[in-house]
Structure formats: C-alpha cells, structure tokens
Write an enzyme that holds these catalytic residues in place. Structure first.
Site, short mmCIF file in Angstrom:
data_model
loop_
_atom_site.label_atom_id
_atom_site.label_comp_id
_atom_site.label_asym_id
_atom_site.label_seq_id
_atom_site.Cartn_x
_atom_site.Cartn_y
_atom_site.Cartn_z
N CYS A 103 0.91 -1.48 -0.11
CA CYS A 103 -0.32 -0.16 0.04
C CYS A 103 0.67 0.61 0.18
O CYS A 103 2.20 0.99 -0.03
CB CYS A 103 -0.93 -0.28 1.15
SG CYS A 103 -0.34 0.16 2.50
N CYS A 118 13.84 -1.45 2.33
CA CYS A 118 13.57 -2.80 0.95
C CYS A 118 13.86 -2.24 -0.39
O CYS A 118 14.25 -1.14 -1.01
CB CYS A 118 12.21 -2.58 0.88
SG CYS A 118 12.19 -3.78 -0.44
N ASP A 151 14.35 -6.57 -17.94
CA ASP A 151 13.57 -6.89 -17.04
C ASP A 151 13.75 -6.41 -15.68
O ASP A 151 14.97 -6.41 -15.79
CB ASP A 151 12.84 -8.00 -17.22
CG ASP A 151 11.09 -7.79 -16.72
OD1 ASP A 151 11.15 -6.44 -15.88
OD2 ASP A 151 10.40 -8.70 -16.87
N ASP A 152 13.30 -5.95 -14.84
CA ASP A 152 13.05 -5.71 -13.72
C ASP A 152 14.01 -7.04 -12.32
O ASP A 152 14.67 -7.09 -11.56
CB ASP A 152 12.61 -4.76 -12.58
CG ASP A 152 11.22 -5.05 -13.17
OD1 ASP A 152 11.01 -5.73 -12.41
OD2 ASP A 152 10.52 -4.21 -13.25
N CYS A 185 17.55 -4.26 2.28
CA CYS A 185 16.77 -5.50 2.56
C CYS A 185 17.33 -6.29 1.65
O CYS A 185 16.88 -5.80 0.62
CB CYS A 185 15.77 -5.23 3.07
SG CYS A 185 15.03 -6.95 3.48
#
EC number: 2.4.2.14
Length: 476
Positions: A12, A247, A356-357, A448
């Site tokens: 979110c 992250c 691509d990621d 992370c």
C-alpha cells in the site's frame, strides 16, 4: 513489469497532512500519485478538531471518490491509504484507514504500509484477553494494543505498543487533535516528511510532494515517532535498536521513478543498475528494449553503457480494464498479451536485449520472449536488473512461498530454458548495491536483501510462514 500480471505486488501507500483547510482534497491528490502502490481499495479519514469523518471503498481512488463523497470528508488534518492486500485479504472491512471509535477515549484512525510478522501471535494474546477483532488485517493489532496499554497518555500508549511489533510498518495514526507518524526500527518501507506552507505532509513516496506542491524536508527515521498537531511537530524515539534495511525492491521496482528514497533518485538508481548489468554481462546485440514501465530506466542505462541503441520494442496498453486482472495463472498469462505488444518495426530481424527488473514465476518472461520472437526478433537476450528472487518476503510484498518463486528451485540455466531466451543474466548482489549507491563491503549496507539472500533483518515467526516453507525459512 506489470504488477497485476507479474505477481509482484506491494501492500500500500500512505499519505497524511496536518494544518490545511483542504486536507481531504490534498490527500486525494496525494493518494492518486501513490496509486501504483495499491489498487484494491482506498480511503481517507479527516478531522476538524472535534470529530473524525471517513470514506473508503474498494477500487481505485477515482472510483471510491466519484459521486461527491470527498466533499463529505472535512477537516484540517487527514490521512489516506491505497491498498494492495497481502495480509488479511481484500474485503471492504480491511480497506484502510481503519477507524475505531470509543465513547471514553475518542476516536482513532490507522493507516499502515508494511506487514507485521508477529501479528498472529499478538492477535491470539489479545483475543485471549478479550479483544474482539473486526477485520482480518494485521493493522488492527496496533489499535487493540493501544487500547489495552496501561500507560496514561496516548503518546506513551502508542510507543509501548509499537515496541511489541515486529516486521515492516510505516504507520499514520490520527485522532481528533493530532497526527502521529511511526516507522519500524529497520525502516523497511519508505516514509518522508514535507511542508506545504505551514502544513505538515507525510507520504510513502516523495513524488506525492511534487504533485501537491509540498517541499521535501527529510526521511522519517527508523524507530522514530513524529507527533504533529497545531503546536507543530515533535520527534521522539520509540526504539533505539536501529538497523536501517530499506527494501531493495523499492528502488528496483515499486517506487515511481520521480521519487527519492534516502536521498537517492529512483530513476537514477535504476539507470545505474542497468549500467552495472552491462558491466557484468554484456552481449552483442542490435537493440535494447525495456519491459514497461519499471524496467525502462534500467534498459536506458544498459544501452548507454554498451552503446547499443535503446528502442521502444515493447508497448504497454494502458486501457485494459482492471476487471480483467485476476490472480489465476491462466488469466495472468493471457493478460500479458492484452497488456503488452511487441513493435515489429523495431525488433524484426534484430538481436534484442530485453531488460526487465525481476523474474518471479517466469511465466511473464516466457510470454514476452515468445512475443518478441513472433514479431521477428532473431535472438532474445534477457537481462534482469536484480539478483534472482529465491526467498519469500514477509514484509509486505506478495511473495510468501518458495513455490511461486522460480529461482527458488531452478538454476539460471534452467530458468533460461524455461523462458526460452538465448541467454539470461541476473545482476549480482554486489552490482545491485553499487548501482543503488551502497557499499557492498559494509556490514550494514542499508538495504534489505532478504528475497535475494534469505537473510532477514527481523526474526521470522513460525505462524508467519506457511507450513510447507517453514523449515526452509526458519533455518536461514
């Protein structure tokens, strides 16, 4: 890549403002800029100093607030939320902000980005003590902890409750008279504070500040709690056990390119990842293309580093209805063709580097490789601007089992064969950190990396992990 198809989804986005006459309207625009972080539900809670008013619903922010509902939410302070469900499911009762009313203690609204890894244990303890939960969201745990806290002031009740939580959380808490902001001691999710005139603004991403005309001040620090009211803003610590671990997927995939995280521009970081990828695994080719939208920056970086021209070889269809997007694998595969098209005039007769990621299941990559070949590409070389995602995430990303991660059980060569590429390369962990701008040899790199390395920055509780993946995770 496309979140709805790919299966890599963030939980979110949150936005809050205090001290502005049009707080709900500004929150609406702020949430609109964060819509990429969640499309299943949205809501706004506002205060006029005496009472909280709210409106929320399922769907996009424009769908939830389409019939004058926004004008009914009034106040000088507001918090808002856009949701992608990773904990508790996507029902209406779980749409945030969650609002709790009490005749004795006033009202409390909560908006949360992240995932609590000890929510099951805390919920069981609270239910044993008589708490009755109205939702299946882990966010509600905090409300019950606050209610049952023995401390006298709300500030101390919240600080005491936050100290019991484990995992990732960026909380916005609102009462009739103040807004409280808190970030977990690892700082796993981004959260920034800004100013809009005399009003304070808080958002998951700095792109929201640009949209509403606010000025960025700083990041909310890990373990920090901000108390914002008519007297100003006060900073306190609820934890001194700090281990910053942002992250990595925020830089790689989730955040908007125009956002800055910890002083690092997301577009620039992704472009650097592409350059690092070129250093590690360059290949002879005629054209470089990126999978829209999140991979374009990395593709540009790869093209610049290799000297191979960047071209728009894949086009995204932005007008496919949301009702089509479903979690089933069959629809996900068909969705690739509805969402993406190869540009034959660009790739026909060419050796194509497709940047691509990330690769999650491998299904989408296979479909895109096939699509490029059908459009006439003579070779397709897949370059991934992140390391293999081989481990589940328990901090708010929708990858909770090893089974749904192809890199968990396949080698790079096996994945290459599975997706049908001529070559396949992933960025190394060292290349990832260097690309973002971190020191690889630093014992605390600030990121992370759990989904790549299996080394989690917090304890992972057994009930957080599905039974068939417990052993693998708990032995890390």
């Amino acid at each position: 890549m496309l979140a709805e198809i790919k299966g890599l989804n963030e939980e979110c986005g949150v936005f809050g403002i205090w001290g502005h006459e049009e707080a709900p309207q500004i929150t609406y625009y702020g949430l609109h800029s964060l819509q990429h972080r969640g499309q299943e539900g949205a809501g706004i809670v506002a205060t006029d100093g005496e009472k909280l008013t709210a409106h929320k619903g399922q769907g996009l922010i424009t769908e939830v607030f389409q019939n004058g509902e926004l004008s009914k939410v009034k106040g000088k302070g507001a918090i808002g939320h856009v949701r992608y469900a990773t904990a508790g499911g996507g029902g209406y009762e779980n749409v945030q902000p969650l609002l709790f009313r009490s005749q004795n203690n006033g009202s409390l609204a909560l908006a949360h980005n992240g995932n609590l890894v000890n929510a099951t244990q805390l919920k069981q303890q609270l239910e044993n003590q008589g708490s009755i939960f109205q939702t299946s969201s882990d966010t509600e745990v905090l409300a019950h902890l606050i209610k049952r806290s023995g401390h006298f002031t709300l500030k101390d009740q919240i600080k005491n409750s936050l100290s019991m939580l484990k995992g990732a959380y960026a909380f916005l808490i609102m009462t009739e008279t103040e807004m409280i902001v808190a970030l977990d001691p690892n700082g796993l999710r981004p959260l920034s504070i800004g100013m809009m005139g005399d009003a304070y603004v808080v958002a998951s991403e700095t792109c929201a500040f640009d949209v509403v005309g606010a000025t960025y001040l700083r990041e909310v620090e890990p373990g920090e709690m901000l108390i914002i009211n008519d007297e100003g803003m006060k900073s306190e610590r609820f934890s001194m056990n700090i281990n910053r671990s942002i992250c990595s997927m925020e830089y790689i995939y989730f955040s908007r390119p125009d956002s800055n995280i910890d002083g690092i521009n997301v577009h620039s970081a992704r472009k650097n990842l592409g350059k690092m990828l070129a250093q590690e695994s360059a290949v002879e080719a005629d054209v470089v293309t990126g999978v829209p939208d999140s991979s374009i920056s990395a593709a540009i970086g790869y093209a610049e580093a290799t000297g191979i021209p960047y071209e728009l070889g894949l086009i995204k269809n932005r007008y496919v209805g949301r009702t089509f997007i479903q979690p089933s694998q069959a629809l996900r595969e068909q969705g690739v063709r509805m969402k993406l098209s190869a540009v034959r005039g660009v790739v026909e007769g060419k050796r194509v580097v497709m940047v691509d990621d990330s690769i999650v299941r491998g299904t989408t990559s296979r479909r895109i490789v096939t699509m490029l070949r059908e459009a006439g590409a003579t070779e397709v070389h897949v370059k991934i601007s992140s390391p293999p995602i081989a481990h589940p995430c328990f901090y708010g990303i929708d990858t909770s089992t090893h089974e749904e991660l192809i890199a968990s059980s396949h080698s790079v060569e096996e994945i290459r064969q599975e997706i049908g590429a001529d070559t396949l390369s992933f960025l190394s962990v060292e290349g990832l950190l260097k690309g973002i701008g971190r020191k690889y040899d630093d014992s605390n790199c600030g990121q992370c990396l759990a989904c790549f390395t299996g080394k989690y920055p917090t304890e992972i509780y057994q009930d957080t992990v599905l039974p068939h993946v417990k052993e693998a995770v708990l032995t890390k």
